[in-house]
Structure formats: C-alpha cells, structure tokens
Design a protein around this motif. Structure first.
Motif, mmCIF file in Angstrom:
data_model
loop_
_atom_site.group_PDB
_atom_site.id
_atom_site.type_symbol
_atom_site.label_atom_id
_atom_site.label_comp_id
_atom_site.label_asym_id
_atom_site.label_seq_id
_atom_site.Cartn_x
_atom_site.Cartn_y
_atom_site.Cartn_z
ATOM 1 N N LEU A 123 98.653 38.290 59.304
ATOM 2 C CA LEU A 123 99.065 39.080 60.462
ATOM 3 C C LEU A 123 100.559 39.404 60.438
ATOM 4 O O LEU A 123 100.955 40.550 60.654
ATOM 5 C CB LEU A 123 98.707 38.332 61.752
ATOM 6 C CG LEU A 123 97.213 38.150 62.015
ATOM 7 C CD1 LEU A 123 96.995 37.355 63.296
ATOM 8 C CD2 LEU A 123 96.507 39.502 62.106
ATOM 9 N N THR A 124 101.384 38.409 60.175
ATOM 10 C CA THR A 124 102.830 38.648 60.159
ATOM 11 C C THR A 124 103.219 39.617 59.052
ATOM 12 O O THR A 124 103.978 40.572 59.274
ATOM 13 C CB THR A 124 103.597 37.332 59.984
ATOM 14 O OG1 THR A 124 103.270 36.441 61.061
ATOM 15 C CG2 THR A 124 105.101 37.576 59.989
ATOM 16 N N SER A 125 102.689 39.395 57.859
ATOM 17 C CA SER A 125 103.001 40.284 56.737
ATOM 18 C C SER A 125 102.507 41.699 57.003
ATOM 19 O O SER A 125 103.168 42.685 56.636
ATOM 20 C CB SER A 125 102.371 39.745 55.452
ATOM 21 O OG SER A 125 102.891 38.466 55.138
ATOM 22 N N LEU A 172 98.358 41.552 67.272
ATOM 23 C CA LEU A 172 97.849 40.767 68.399
ATOM 24 C C LEU A 172 96.430 41.202 68.761
ATOM 25 O O LEU A 172 95.583 40.365 69.101
ATOM 26 C CB LEU A 172 98.776 40.907 69.606
ATOM 27 C CG LEU A 172 100.132 40.202 69.513
ATOM 28 C CD1 LEU A 172 100.989 40.519 70.730
ATOM 29 C CD2 LEU A 172 99.951 38.682 69.380
ATOM 30 N N SER A 173 96.181 42.489 68.659
ATOM 31 C CA SER A 173 94.823 42.993 68.919
ATOM 32 C C SER A 173 93.844 42.464 67.879
ATOM 33 O O SER A 173 92.701 42.112 68.200
ATOM 34 C CB SER A 173 94.824 44.524 68.912
ATOM 35 O OG SER A 173 95.643 45.040 69.937
ATOM 36 N N ILE A 174 94.303 42.391 66.622
ATOM 37 C CA ILE A 174 93.456 41.822 65.568
ATOM 38 C C ILE A 174 93.218 40.338 65.841
ATOM 39 O O ILE A 174 92.090 39.842 65.728
ATOM 40 C CB ILE A 174 94.118 42.010 64.185
ATOM 41 C CG1 ILE A 174 94.180 43.496 63.825
ATOM 42 C CG2 ILE A 174 93.353 41.235 63.111
ATOM 43 C CD1 ILE A 174 94.986 43.792 62.574
ATOM 44 N N ARG A 175 94.280 39.647 66.220
ATOM 45 C CA ARG A 175 94.188 38.200 66.455
ATOM 46 C C ARG A 175 93.175 37.881 67.549
ATOM 47 O O ARG A 175 92.410 36.911 67.443
ATOM 48 C CB ARG A 175 95.565 37.656 66.840
ATOM 49 C CG ARG A 175 95.586 36.203 67.303
ATOM 50 C CD ARG A 175 95.200 35.263 66.189
ATOM 51 N NE ARG A 175 95.224 33.885 66.616
ATOM 52 C CZ ARG A 175 94.268 33.265 67.290
ATOM 53 N NH1 ARG A 175 93.163 33.938 67.623
ATOM 54 N NH2 ARG A 175 94.379 32.007 67.639
ATOM 55 N N PHE A 176 93.124 38.695 68.588
ATOM 56 C CA PHE A 176 92.217 38.436 69.707
ATOM 57 C C PHE A 176 90.956 39.300 69.641
ATOM 58 O O PHE A 176 90.222 39.400 70.627
ATOM 59 C CB PHE A 176 92.950 38.651 71.032
ATOM 60 C CG PHE A 176 94.048 37.653 71.266
ATOM 61 C CD1 PHE A 176 93.759 36.346 71.617
ATOM 62 C CD2 PHE A 176 95.386 38.015 71.102
ATOM 63 C CE1 PHE A 176 94.776 35.413 71.824
ATOM 64 C CE2 PHE A 176 96.405 37.093 71.308
ATOM 65 C CZ PHE A 176 96.101 35.788 71.669
ATOM 66 N N ASP A 177 90.741 39.902 68.474
ATOM 67 C CA ASP A 177 89.512 40.649 68.197
ATOM 68 C C ASP A 177 89.276 41.760 69.212
ATOM 69 O O ASP A 177 88.148 41.972 69.679
ATOM 70 C CB ASP A 177 88.316 39.689 68.167
ATOM 71 C CG ASP A 177 87.103 40.309 67.474
ATOM 72 O OD1 ASP A 177 87.308 41.208 66.631
ATOM 73 O OD2 ASP A 177 85.964 39.911 67.781
ATOM 74 N N VAL A 178 90.324 42.484 69.547
ATOM 75 C CA VAL A 178 90.194 43.611 70.480
ATOM 76 C C VAL A 178 90.748 44.895 69.869
ATOM 77 O O VAL A 178 91.027 45.854 70.600
ATOM 78 C CB VAL A 178 90.898 43.316 71.829
ATOM 79 C CG1 VAL A 178 90.186 42.199 72.571
ATOM 80 C CG2 VAL A 178 92.368 42.991 71.617
ATOM 81 N N LEU A 179 90.897 44.923 68.557
ATOM 82 C CA LEU A 179 91.422 46.129 67.929
ATOM 83 C C LEU A 179 90.353 47.219 67.921
ATOM 84 O O LEU A 179 89.266 47.041 67.383
ATOM 85 C CB LEU A 179 91.875 45.840 66.493
ATOM 86 C CG LEU A 179 92.516 47.029 65.772
ATOM 87 C CD1 LEU A 179 93.825 47.411 66.446
ATOM 88 C CD2 LEU A 179 92.747 46.724 64.299
ATOM 89 N N ASN A 180 90.675 48.331 68.528
ATOM 90 C CA ASN A 180 89.784 49.489 68.543
ATOM 91 C C ASN A 180 90.651 50.730 68.722
ATOM 92 O O ASN A 180 91.891 50.649 68.695
ATOM 93 C CB ASN A 180 88.744 49.365 69.665
ATOM 94 C CG ASN A 180 89.368 49.064 71.010
ATOM 95 O OD1 ASN A 180 90.345 49.703 71.406
ATOM 96 N ND2 ASN A 180 88.826 48.079 71.728
#
Length: 224
Positions: A123-125, A172-180
């Motif tokens: 995520l950071t990279s 952050l959206s990827i981390r909390f599985d809300v990326l759309n």
C-alpha cells in the motif's frame, strides 16, 4: 482492479486528456526557453509520459503503455503543434491549462496508485508510485530545461501534496475494501481541488525551522 473501476474506453479518453494538458505545459516551457520545434516535442513527450513510463518500468509493466498505444505517443505531438502555431493564444489561456493540469494530476495519481497495487506493490509503495506518476513528468521536464524542478522549490504552490493525498485515499480505500469508481472519483476530486486551492491561495510547504539564511543571501553566496 483498474479495469473494474472505469470503462476501458472512458479510462483511455481520460488518459489522453491528461497527457494532452501535461504536454501543453511542457511545450510552453520549451517556448519560454527558446527551444526549437524538436525541443518542444521532446519536452511535451517527457512531461506527458514521463511519470507513467517511470511507473511501468518500476512495476515491470513492459513494454510501457507509452510504447504500446500510439495515441499516447501522438497526443503530445498534437499539443506541440498547437503551441508551435498558437502559443500566444495558448499562453492567454494559461489559467484553463492549469485547471486541466490539476485534473490530470488527480487522475494520474489515482490510476498510478491502482496500477502499482495491481502489480503486487504494498500500500505505501503504491501510494508513492502513484504520486510519482502524477509529478514525475514535470520533474523530468524541468531537469531537461535546466531548471530546479518546481516540485522542490519553496516558492511554488503545492503540487506533490495534492497527489500524495489522492494516492493515500486510494490505498485507504483498498485497505478497507471500499475501492470502487465512487471512492476513486473522490480521490481524483480531492487531489484536483487541493491543487486548485493551492494555486488560488498560494499554499506552499514550510521551509526549515529558524532559517538564518534568506533567499537573497543564498543568491549572493551562489554568485560569489
């Protein structure tokens, strides 16, 4: 993941718009530097494609998209031709160019972050590489034009910060599985608005605390 967010044709059109406005800024700098038409084309290509090229090489997406899509290569040449023949008129629309440039920054930092994550980066990279996608072309442009990169100058409005904010929203959206498409749009819009506000109110990053030297003193020391 990237292809799940946007229709491919829409994504491609947005990429071309971003490439075009970045290329305009490169060609305009070449005019100010009194470069010939070849120099204008080089700065336009580098500004428009440099960030994405760097990203693709880092993540191993080879050959890079800049070399596999003819539209990506030709769009900076279209921008070069426009500036070559109409640069006084383009200069007068610099505010509009800056607005589109801010939109391109927001778009590229988001798509760059998402693509980096798709290729296995953490995520950071991914966020760092997303920022580099948005600002990398401008850094290469300034280096080729023998200028201190705007990204590093204290007297320029914030540019990298909006990009890293947009990229951070994506991870952050990827981390909390809300990326759309909606959260990605929020990330693009946030980076875009922050860049516009930075230009409007001349927001700049702070310099070292309790600095003893001033710009004038630094210039005198350099001259000596």
């Amino acid at each position: 993941m990237l292809h799940d967010l946007f229709n491919p044709s829409v994504q491609h059109a947005l990429d071309l718009v971003g490439i075009f406005v970045f290329a305009i800024s490169g060609a305009l700098l070449a005019v100010r530097k009194n470069f010939d038409v070849f120099g204008m084309a080089v700065l336009a290509e580098v500004t428009a494609l440099g960030g994405g090229l760097f990203r693709d090489l880092v993540i191993g997406a080879v050959p890079p998209a800049a070399f596999t899509d003819l539209g990506y290569f030709l769009m900076p040449l279209v921008a070069t031709a426009l500036v070559f023949f109409l640069h006084p008129e383009v200069e007068r629309t610099q505010t509009a160019v800056n607005v589109f440039d801010a939109a391109g920054l927001g778009l590229f930092c988001v798509t760059g972050t998402t693509k980096a994550y798709d290729y296995g980066l953490g995520l950071t990279s991914s966020a760092v590489l997303g920022m580099a996608t948005g600002v990398g072309g401008g850094v290469l442009r300034d280096i080729l034009a023998v200028e201190a990169p705007s990204l590093l100058r204290w007297d320029r409005d914030l540019y990298a910060v909006p990009a890293i904010v947009g990229a951070t929203i994506v991870v952050l959206s990827i981390r909390f599985d809300v990326l759309n498409a909606y959260t990605s749009g929020i990330a693009v819009l946030t980076a875009f608005v922050l860049r516009l506000l930075a230009m409007r109110y001349h927001w700049r990053a702070p310099r070292a605390w309790n600095r003893r030297s001033s710009t004038r003193e630094t210039e005198k020391a350099t001259a000596q």
